[in-house]
Design an enzyme around this catalytic site. Sequence first.
Site, PDB file in Angstrom:
ATOM      1  N   ASP A 174       0.871  -1.174   0.000  1.00  0.00           N
ATOM      2  CA  ASP A 174       0.000   0.000   0.000  1.00  0.00           C
ATOM      3  C   ASP A 174       0.911   1.227   0.000  1.00  0.00           C
ATOM      4  OD1 ASP A 174      -3.223   0.480   1.093  1.00  0.00           O
ATOM      5  OD2 ASP A 174      -1.861   2.180   0.973  1.00  0.00           O
ATOM      6  N   SER A 233     -10.781  -3.667  -8.922  1.00  0.00           N
ATOM      7  CA  SER A 233     -10.646  -2.242  -8.553  1.00  0.00           C
ATOM      8  C   SER A 233     -11.126  -1.358  -9.702  1.00  0.00           C
ATOM      9  CB  SER A 233      -9.218  -1.931  -8.129  1.00  0.00           C
ATOM     10  OG  SER A 233      -8.312  -2.111  -9.196  1.00  0.00           O
ATOM     11  N   ARG A 234     -10.246  -0.977 -10.598  1.00  0.00           N
ATOM     12  CA  ARG A 234     -10.649  -0.238 -11.799  1.00  0.00           C
ATOM     13  C   ARG A 234      -9.855  -0.814 -12.966  1.00  0.00           C
ATOM     14  NH1 ARG A 234     -14.518   1.033  -9.513  1.00  0.00           N
ATOM     15  NH2 ARG A 234     -15.349   3.098  -9.028  1.00  0.00           N
ATOM     16  N   ASP A 258     -13.347  -8.083 -12.848  1.00  0.00           N
ATOM     17  CA  ASP A 258     -14.689  -7.531 -12.689  1.00  0.00           C
ATOM     18  C   ASP A 258     -14.754  -6.154 -13.345  1.00  0.00           C
ATOM     19  OD1 ASP A 258     -17.392  -7.635 -11.602  1.00  0.00           O
ATOM     20  OD2 ASP A 258     -16.738  -5.990 -10.299  1.00  0.00           O
ATOM     21  N   GLU A 263     -14.433  -0.587 -20.372  1.00  0.00           N
ATOM     22  CA  GLU A 263     -15.737  -1.171 -20.033  1.00  0.00           C
ATOM     23  C   GLU A 263     -16.933  -0.256 -20.326  1.00  0.00           C
ATOM     24  OE1 GLU A 263     -15.124  -1.758 -15.729  1.00  0.00           O
ATOM     25  OE2 GLU A 263     -16.760  -0.334 -15.376  1.00  0.00           O
ATOM     26  N   HIS A 295     -18.512  -5.729 -13.863  1.00  0.00           N
ATOM     27  CA  HIS A 295     -18.533  -4.727 -12.780  1.00  0.00           C
ATOM     28  C   HIS A 295     -19.706  -5.015 -11.829  1.00  0.00           C
ATOM     29  CE1 HIS A 295     -16.767  -0.551 -11.862  1.00  0.00           C
ATOM     30  NE2 HIS A 295     -17.272  -1.066 -10.749  1.00  0.00           N
TER      31      HIS A 295
END
Length: 330
Positions: A174, A233-234, A258, A263, A295
């Site tokens: 992180d 996440s993105r 996802d 997208e 998503h």
Amino acid sequence: MRVIVFSTKPYDRQFLESANTSFNHDLTFLEARLTLETVELVKGYDCVCAFVNDQLNSEVLEILANYGVQTIALRCAGFNNVDLAVAQQRGLKVVRVPAYSPYAVAEHTAGLVLMLNRNLHRAYSRVRDGNFALSGLLGFDLHGRTVGVIGMGQIGQVFAKIMSGFGCRVIAYDKYPNQQCREHGIEFVDLPKLFAESDIISLHCPLTPDTQHMINAATIAQMKRGVMIINTSRGAVIDTQAVIRGLKSGQIGHLGLDVYEEEADVFFEDLSNEVIPDDALSRLLTFPNVVVTGHQAFFTKDALTCIAETTLQNITSIEQLGTCKNEIKR
Ligand code: NAD
């Protein structure tokens, strides 16, 4: 407030209308996405309620401000689609739903891991076709494997706990490591160590200039051969073309997505009777070791209830107090 709600699906309307009985905002629902082409529809409204693929770039924000919009209420956590500098310059208040259900997203992420490591997606269709053979379905135990979590925030922490429950060793990277996580035994490492040691890598960081294409040809080359990569996440945290090359060479053994960097024109729509217009996405869907969901990770009753209530509460706070604890400031 007079609120125009973009990118509305029937479920958004259902949960927002139900929550609005306690708030009484004047809600207008539109199926259209907010773009430069649809921004005209905002005339006469005080607040724009937007979702992940609505465009809130500088051009759109300038027009919103000129039309007298005061508030942008995001009904999501991520805000990578908003030009915050322009919003601030033009006095537009941007609020979001910082936490609704980290469990929804973390549990979906774990679902993708389980699906891929035991080939459940293939087993499901095989058995329905009367084929009970096991060849090609060989999996691996999660117990004892190393899971690398990138972004140890709310969702990353829940996912780490779930994977610890399977007996995995969890390591994390992180940019701003959290002391509490350290005290709970999470081992923070640098990215090269995470890439080198992880059997499964799961992305839970926001999309920022720092994280855009963080998973690229160079970083994939640092990973274990056959690594599993999961992205809830993105989309643009992953360089799709690099990942396709990694899948073709076998360097990436499993991929669960996802989210996808292109997208916006595909996800949330039913294209089952059409040709998918995106070649990279179509290629991804041909791999037996790739699972894509559209998503969907946030999509639980619990999360939608919380998103609707928090969004409307955010709008009420701005209306009554001129401020809101969920306002995004640069
Ligand atoms: P959060 O803010 O609680 O956690 C994000 C973490 O990422 C923080 O600990 C932060 O320090 C860390 N981070 C920031 N920059 C980083 C960097 N350059 N490298 C590594 N880590 C970095 O957010 P959250 O609620 O856990 O959500 C994480 C992301 O998940 C969101 O930004 C959003 O994009 C995505 N999301 C997806 C869905 C879905 O349905 N798929 C739903 C909700 C959220």
